[in-house]
Design an enzyme around this catalytic site. Structure first.
Site, PDB file in Angstrom:
ATOM      1  N   TYR C  99       0.823  -1.215   0.000  1.00  0.00           N
ATOM      2  CA  TYR C  99       0.000   0.000   0.000  1.00  0.00           C
ATOM      3  C   TYR C  99       0.850   1.255   0.000  1.00  0.00           C
ATOM      4  O   TYR C  99       0.482   2.269  -0.581  1.00  0.00           O
ATOM      5  CB  TYR C  99      -0.951   0.001   1.204  1.00  0.00           C
ATOM      6  CG  TYR C  99      -2.112  -0.934   1.002  1.00  0.00           C
ATOM      7  CD1 TYR C  99      -3.033  -0.694  -0.018  1.00  0.00           C
ATOM      8  CD2 TYR C  99      -2.282  -2.056   1.781  1.00  0.00           C
ATOM      9  CE1 TYR C  99      -4.101  -1.556  -0.224  1.00  0.00           C
ATOM     10  CE2 TYR C  99      -3.341  -2.920   1.589  1.00  0.00           C
ATOM     11  CZ  TYR C  99      -4.250  -2.665   0.578  1.00  0.00           C
ATOM     12  OH  TYR C  99      -5.290  -3.505   0.364  1.00  0.00           O
ATOM     13  N   GLU C 195       2.683 -31.448  13.000  1.00  0.00           N
ATOM     14  CA  GLU C 195       1.932 -30.717  11.973  1.00  0.00           C
ATOM     15  C   GLU C 195       0.625 -30.130  12.522  1.00  0.00           C
ATOM     16  O   GLU C 195       0.347 -28.960  12.323  1.00  0.00           O
ATOM     17  CB  GLU C 195       1.622 -31.635  10.784  1.00  0.00           C
ATOM     18  CG  GLU C 195       0.820 -30.931   9.701  1.00  0.00           C
ATOM     19  CD  GLU C 195       0.564 -31.794   8.467  1.00  0.00           C
ATOM     20  OE1 GLU C 195       1.089 -32.921   8.413  1.00  0.00           O
ATOM     21  OE2 GLU C 195      -0.159 -31.324   7.577  1.00  0.00           O
ATOM     22  N   ASP C 247       1.153 -35.718   9.005  1.00  0.00           N
ATOM     23  CA  ASP C 247       0.248 -36.667   8.375  1.00  0.00           C
ATOM     24  C   ASP C 247       1.020 -37.508   7.360  1.00  0.00           C
ATOM     25  O   ASP C 247       2.128 -37.136   6.955  1.00  0.00           O
ATOM     26  CB  ASP C 247      -0.887 -35.933   7.629  1.00  0.00           C
ATOM     27  CG  ASP C 247      -1.878 -35.270   8.583  1.00  0.00           C
ATOM     28  OD1 ASP C 247      -1.918 -35.660   9.762  1.00  0.00           O
ATOM     29  OD2 ASP C 247      -2.607 -34.357   8.137  1.00  0.00           O
TER      30      ASP C 247
END
Lengths: 600, 362, 362, 600
Positions: C99, C195, C247
């Protein structure tokens, strides 16, 4: 500038045979593949029409034989009335020759052009003359012709002609050889199957290069042959009116009454008055302007519909069902033939059928079979008004899902029978959008949709009852066990629920640790005497109580118990076994019995 | 309520559900439960508690079909498991619960969604929160930074912390079970809940908390239940005004709505989760034009979300109608950090002080 | 290096880039920069540092086209802004930076991506990390729980904390700028990076950290730079082995790879971010069959991700080839929390101790 | 079974007019909307063919006038050779009558059926006779006919015939009224525009219900009229061979030499030997089997291509470009006419053009204009071999993106000229997939692709130079400013970079705070004398140095300076102003000058 003279010298007439030789695609001979289907279609149409006229049950043989790398011999033989020898060369050796072109009635072929086009195509590609054998009755011998067409003049050329012996007492056989291919074999078989469906009185035997298929007839009755009628005043164009008026020697009134269907004196006078003519004027003396006024008046005055029962020949609800069931296994079938009605002066009747389940593929959209005047429409389904009507019916309100056409194991058959089927194009593959026809198709499909809905509702209700039985007899006891464990109380008894909800005779089979147990409870208010059948691989020698009867069939034991149970009485059987097989309860009405196999 | 009392209550409620079924079956009634319908049409404003709650509509689930019976069977197994978990003082995540059901045969969950919905049903029937069943969410708790001292009861003992002095730059992370949290003391004038981490860090860097006595709460997008409960308690028990500072787009207004009015999914918990006194501070659609903020065009999804908000009872005020209609006219949206285009200090020196004094908070 | 020294270095490096261009232009040379090519084909294993770094391939950006010139112009404006920020001891987020460029006319960034890429370019050329430019990421830092005492230098002074005793149940949140962090003391045998939040909470609840002397680090999915730097430093400066528990699917293996080997996007920072000694503990594809874990079918995306990994130099070991091929055969994947199907204690009582002793860590 | 006799009585011949009256769709009259386009197309085709034969520049008027709610009057008038009065009724009042049906040459119309079908359609729908006026030259008066067709016999009916005065010295005018609608007006205008493009020698004036459009000719030369040729031995089917052989009285050898193109004694003997025939056999005495052998031999022996330059009339590269540019503004256009070649004995020539930029829509796929024998193909683009060829060319290698057809502001025009254009169907909307034709189309498009690539490369190179100039003259100074600020040193001078990179004469205009400054640097190694033009709204009265010349045109000032600069010399002009307008540098070669307007 004498050029116009030079040019004039080059101008001359072209024979219609020359024209079509150069424009074979107009008649469906644009590709060798399509040539076979077109030829067989034309020959079979002619055979069916002829048999209908002669009121014999059609027995049609279709043969396709590869005789050379690219050349096929097409044979079509029927048991129709035959063709008188003088006419054989004209029927097969002249384009635009036939009996049905000027008649107003339902028929398959019309132009007198199809089969001669096949003859033309044969002589163009192989030069081999077409053989025709025809016999008109037991008293006559058969005539055998070899024919060609003289292209320059569109006249038949008789290569040979002899009388022969033939085992058919009447009928016609045609043998044509041309360059082709069998690439579209599947479509050809489809065409024959669909033809058999809408001509349930016909037996069609096909020998496709050695592969025999017989489509057997399901009806022994010849459908009545449609009779030609006079044109209807609402169905005539200016050109035609002018022509028949010029050929008429009567007064305007006589002309109207005598040349049109359903015009009596009252109607004729009304038309004449509206057209502001004198009734006694000779019609062939009318000016073009007057004729135009007459035409407007003819179309403005209300005239009853043409006599459809005479000129049309619908298949009928019963035969449609029989025809479809013969070719496709279905769980449900219903057909409807609508009353005849009219568009632009042409009579038509819509018939339709809806089938469900059985061998109809359960995935994807419905199968749609379209027919016009008993001829299947094989191509351009998307462009056909029948398709758009079938898509515009709200099938969801009949319990089907829908993506345009309804989805699931649905078969829709629609037959348009008319003195003038409006096609979208010359290839006669799709019916045009005529509001009157569309309205009828939508109506008949809605009627059939309601029938289907009733069937589906009954089927679903049965399913629902089964579902409830499973819930109560199988799942609730498990809930009871778990809940009792949680609240730390004795196992709650769920049989009151069973009894209360079911009010039926309930048989439950359950196998736990090699023990098969069949519980039977009579929750009804009456005594019942029942027979319990238990078919399984278990011999059940330790069964308590012992079966009344045991039958060993191929390693399976059918065990039978008979027992009378008072209202509210419970009973059970137990034996050692694997618990496979099935249980059935007889002697109790379907409505009050529930059989649950908890091992499944 | 102490932790032990809470556990006893939860257990009692769970066993109560099973008991009702036991009684039903004993009486020959097919077991069933009743639940409020959980749709947008069935939430209504409750004048007394000033939050949106489920209305009168109810649906019944009975074991009279195979599907319904299996549903109740699953619930029975779930109740059995949760009771055991309470007895053993264990806890588990929603995801673990789904895997635990592996051994439940017919009562096994088909998907995570199913177990989540069942837990929500149980919350409604038992009238306690899932945290009371010792269930942990997967979702991230948010963070607090500001003049607030609190006490957390953890499995490793009781911890006392000051949210400016005893924490790193990331602030104090809100734990999953807010019931274990106690506010001891504070020196704040108001609470400002902030959507993005960038703006949270900006206020911290610019010393906004110290200068204005603000407790900064980082929402991390759509706020987790625990975050919403903390806001409610900061408002309720400490009497601090709460303002919400988000991006200027329809999705962010929903963040505000879930803080202030509660969400449709958890309308049964509105009294605990919603902060009816919370006020929206910005980015307002009118700010976009007033401050000439860099903006993006609304997407089709944005426009339909705004239109849906116009029919949402939670946005049925003049303020929101004006702002949403203005935005639909402008067809623009801006992010919080777009204020950076006017300098890094603009938001803390100009924008927020102006808005806060407009709102009567400072 | 002290904070002041770090700032001075960063400023010097930034001005150095500008100076090089100044000299180029003074000598009549079109200004340019050289950067390593940032693709999978241009990363190579560095034997010395044991991490994956950019290889020899370089690309040049010169101001000889309008596009190239504008690129350099943007970089010049960016350098100017960052220099100013260092001088004023301010900081900003990447989003704010985007910005801020509003006012830079021709040098304005077209999109956030563009400013992010430019910052990465600057990191590579200046050989310092973006944190040194006082830039904050939006991304969430992760959390630590375990027997570790540390010291954080914040804007509000220096804080000392013990990651079991002085924190709530959510643990200690890792700040964005890890350079301000110092490890004082610990009583740990190893570090386990996890995780999912569910598994992090499971290990905490089961007392795994106390029983085995483990520091638990919650990765929160693909770990942020700050998390990876903390892991590296726990391994490097405290000499603790690091194991990674994710996982059992291809996306999780990438999480491990980015911890152990670094990522392609930040190969220029590998020496700071990667922990080459980190070991993968599970879920291994072989676990799915060995423990009969509840599993899902691989999707098409999963299969192609696995196949891509077979060609990724970072997975070019026998161990990974075997495991990945096994998974492609089985066509299954499992989550960490799937161990719950064997009971809530299985993972801490059975699975992890077995794996850790196999790996020689306990 | 005497039924065959009964049936025989009903059978009779059908006239070709009756047939087509019932099957109007075959000729493009299946919908009132399409009727207008079909009629105009047939009439314009005839007019163009006739003018070509008479070697006059066509001047064609097309009028469409609504005369009633549903009735339109179609008028087509040409300045062709006219038709001798005796033939007028036959040409317009008899189906299958014409001069071009039996000729082997490129022509638009062929069947002698199209325009008569329009006449038939008119009498069917409105009954109004068609009016024809024709005059064959200045010495004759014009003849005016009112015509109908006797449907039963397919013979003309002359309603009236008179000699009249007509201001055209030669030509034909036809006026037909039928039921129709103007729904397809856009397609009609497209048809006329495309027709004008491929007939650049024709002027077409259209009055569509009062709206006038003129498609002006761009060529004053009449293209040579194709001459008929004999059939090629490779292009004959068995049926046709049999027919012409039967009508021939010569020997086989004489027959082959005399009846076919490109067959001399040597070729004929080779064929006869291969067919194992005696050369002296009379050809009309050959058995069918022998003829078949002869046909195989005729097709096996190598024969030169037919004389294409005689029977074909390609448009030519120059006229294609002119025709396209007249109707569509383009930045680039290139056309190619391929040498003639042959498929199955039929000569053909492929011509194509490619256009780029201009007013061609820049989004989406290329516009594809397809033509066959100078007639535009409007329908069925997807089914056409031209389309599939255009899609199969790898346009990416010519610098275009591609999704099937190339993308972007591209226009592709393909013209197939042949003695026998192979269409996919009777509607003549799409060219069939013939490998020989496809090969030629792909080749010509590849040639044109390469030309386009060269153009695009040059254009891109120019762009690249501009781009580099902008970078160096505009952006680098800004970098210099920012960098100097960062390193806190004096502003670095970037002109050495300009000089080094550009080695050209550079003019830069930049306006800051109302001060316009134009810098000119001669970075080349030579002295140059240049003229600087600056056109803007600024009067520049305070310019330093003063312009050598100022011209005030409509409020804009064109300021001109002349100056000689040594190698390496820099010079600038400054004045107060807004800095709009343009700068140009003359007297310096294009290759060594750069003009940059930094205010844009």
């Amino acid at each position: 500038m004498v050029l116009a003279e030079d040019l004039a010298k080059q101008q001359r007439s072209i024979s219609v045979a020359e024209f079509f030789e150069k424009n074979k695609h107009l008649l469906g001979f644009d590709s060798p593949t399509r040539g076979i289907i077109t030829t067989i279609k034309e020959a079979v149409d002619n055979a069916l029409d002829a048999c209908e006229e002669a009121e014999v049950l059609p027995d049609i043989f279709v043969g396709i034989k590869k005789v050379d790398a690219e050349v096929y011999r097409i044979t079509v033989e029927d048991n129709g009335p035959g063709i008188v020898p003088e006419n054989v060369p004209l029927v097969f050796g002249k384009l635009l020759y036939g009996s049905r072109f000027h008649q107003i009635r339902q028929s398959r072929g019309q132009q007198g052009i199809g089969i001669s086009a096949a003859v033309l195509y044969a002589q163009l590609t192989t030069g081999i003359p077409t053989q025709v054998v025809s016999r008109t009755g037991a008293k006559a011998r058969a005539h055998r012709f070899e024919l060609l067409i003289r292209t320059e003049t569109n006249e038949p050329e008789i290569v040979s002609h002899e009388e022969i012996d033939w085992d058919r007492t009447h009928g016609t056989r045609i043998e044509i050889q041309f360059k082709s291919s069998l690439a579209a074999k599947k479509r050809l078989v489809d065409y024959l199957r669909l033809t058999a469906i809408v001509n349930p009185h016909a037996r069609i035997t096909a020998d496709i290069d050695g592969e025999m298929t017989v489509f057997e007839r399901v009806s022994g009755e010849v459908p009545p042959c449609p009779k030609p009628i006079l044109p209807h005043p609402h169905g005539i164009e200016f050109g035609a009116l002018k022509r028949i008026a010029a050929a008429n020697t009567g007064t305007v009134e006589e002309f109207l009454i005598g040349s049109f269907s359903k015009v009596g004196k009252k109607t004729a006078d009304e038309m004449i008055a509206l057209a502001n003519l004198k009734p006694t004027r000779k019609v062939n003396k009318l000016e073009s302007e007057e004729l135009k006024r007459l035409l407007d008046a003819m179309q403005a005055v209300k005239v009853p519909a043409p006599p459809a029962q005479q000129c049309l020949s619908p298949i009928g609800e019963d035969l449609i069902c029989k025809g479809l069931e013969k070719e496709i296994q279905l769980d449900f079938i219903k057909a409807r033939t609508r009353p005849s009605t009219v568009y632009g002066g042409h009579s038509f009747i819509i018939e339709a059928a809806i089938g469900y389940g059985g061998k109809v593929p359960p995935e994807g959209t419905a199968q749609l079979f379209r027919f016009a005047n008993r001829v299947p429409l094989l191509y351009q389904q998307g462009a056909c008004a029948i398709t758009s009507c079938a898509s515009q019916v709200n099938w969801k309100s009949y319990g089907l899902s829908q993506q345009g056409l309804p989805m699931g194991p649905v078969l829709i058959m629609v037959h348009v029978a008319s003195t003038n089927v409006p096609f979208t194009s010359e290839s006669k593959d799709a019916v045009a959008s005529i509001p009157e026809i569309e309205r009828e198709v939508v109506l008949v499909l809605q009627e059939l949709g309601r029938e289907l809905k009733t069937y589906l509702y009954r089927r679903d209700k049965k399913k629902q009852q089964d579902d409830r039985a499973r819930a109560i007899c199988s799942v609730i006891p498990e809930i009871a066990a778990k809940v009792s464990e949680i609240v730390e109380l004795p196992l709650v008894d769920t049989s009151p629920i069973e009894g209360k909800i079911m009010r039926k005779v309930v048989a439950k089979k359950r196998t736990v640790d090699g023990k098969v147990r069949i519980d039977v409870n009579n929750y009804t208010a009456k005594e019942v005497t029942l027979v319990l059948y238990n078919l399984s691989r278990d011999a059940a020698e330790d069964a308590v109580p012992r079966p009344d009867f045991v039958d060993n069939m191929d390693g399976e034991y059918n065990k039978v118990w008979r027992r009378t149970l008072d209202a509210g009485e419970a009973w059970h059987i137990a034996y050692t076994g694997s618990g496979d097989g099935s249980v059935d309860l007889r002697g109790v009405e379907d409505g009050v019995k529930v059989v649950v196999d908890l091992d499944v | 309520m102490s932790r032990e009392e809470m556990d006893a209550l939860a257990k009692e409620r769970l066993v109560g559900i099973a008991h009702a079924w036991y009684d039903q079956m004993r009486d020959g009634i097919v077991p069933f439960i009743r639940l409020p319908t959980r749709t947008k049409r069935n939430i209504a404003y409750d004048d007394e508690s000033e939050v949106w709650k489920y209305g009168e509509r109810e649906s019944t689930r009975a074991a009279s079909t195979e599907k319904g019976a299996v549903h109740l069977l699953k619930m029975a197994y779930l109740i059995g498991f949760l009771k055991q978990q309470l007895v053993e003082n264990r806890s588990s995540t929603l995801r673990e619960l789904y895997y635990i059901s592996e051994g439940w045969k017919k009562a096994k969950f088909a998907a995570q969604d199913e177990s989540n919905l069942l837990i929500e049903d149980l919350e409604i029937i038992a009238e306690v929160q899932r945290e009371a069943f010792h269930l942990r969410p997967e979702e991230d708790g948010a963070s607090i930074f500001g003049p607030l001292r609190l006490r957390e009861t953890t499995r490793r003992g009781v911890k006392e912390m000051h949210c400016q002095e005893d924490v790193g730059e990331a602030g104090y992370p809100i734990p999953n079970n807010v019931d274990n949290l106690e506010f001891i003391d504070h020196d704040a004038k108001f609470v400002i809940a902030i959507e993005t981490g960038g703006m949270y860090a900006r206020l911290m860097e610019n010393g906004f908390d110290e200068e204005y006595g603000a407790i900064l709460v980082h929402l991390k997008g759509q706020p987790a239940r625990s975050t919403r409960r903390v806001l409610r308690r900061l408002n309720d028990s400490l009497g601090l005004p709460v303002v919400v500072f988000t991006d200027g787009d329809p999705w962010s207004y929903r963040i505000f709505a879930s803080v202030a009015y509660g969400s449709i999914k958890s309308a049964h918990m509105s009294e605990l989760l919603a902060t009816p006194q919370a006020q929206f501070i910005g980015v307002q659609p009118s700010d976009i034009s007033d401050y000439n903020l860099p903006a993006d065009h609304l997407t089709e999804q944005d426009v339909s979300a705004l239109k849906a908000e116009l029919t949402d009872p939670r946005f049925a005020t003049d303020y929101w109608r004006n702002q949403i209609n203005l935005q639909l006219e402008m067809k623009l949206k801006s992010e919080q950090q777009a204020f950076a285009s006017r300098g890094l200090d603009f938001v803390t020196k100009e924008y927020l002080p102006t808005r806060l004094s407009e709102m009567g908070i400072i």
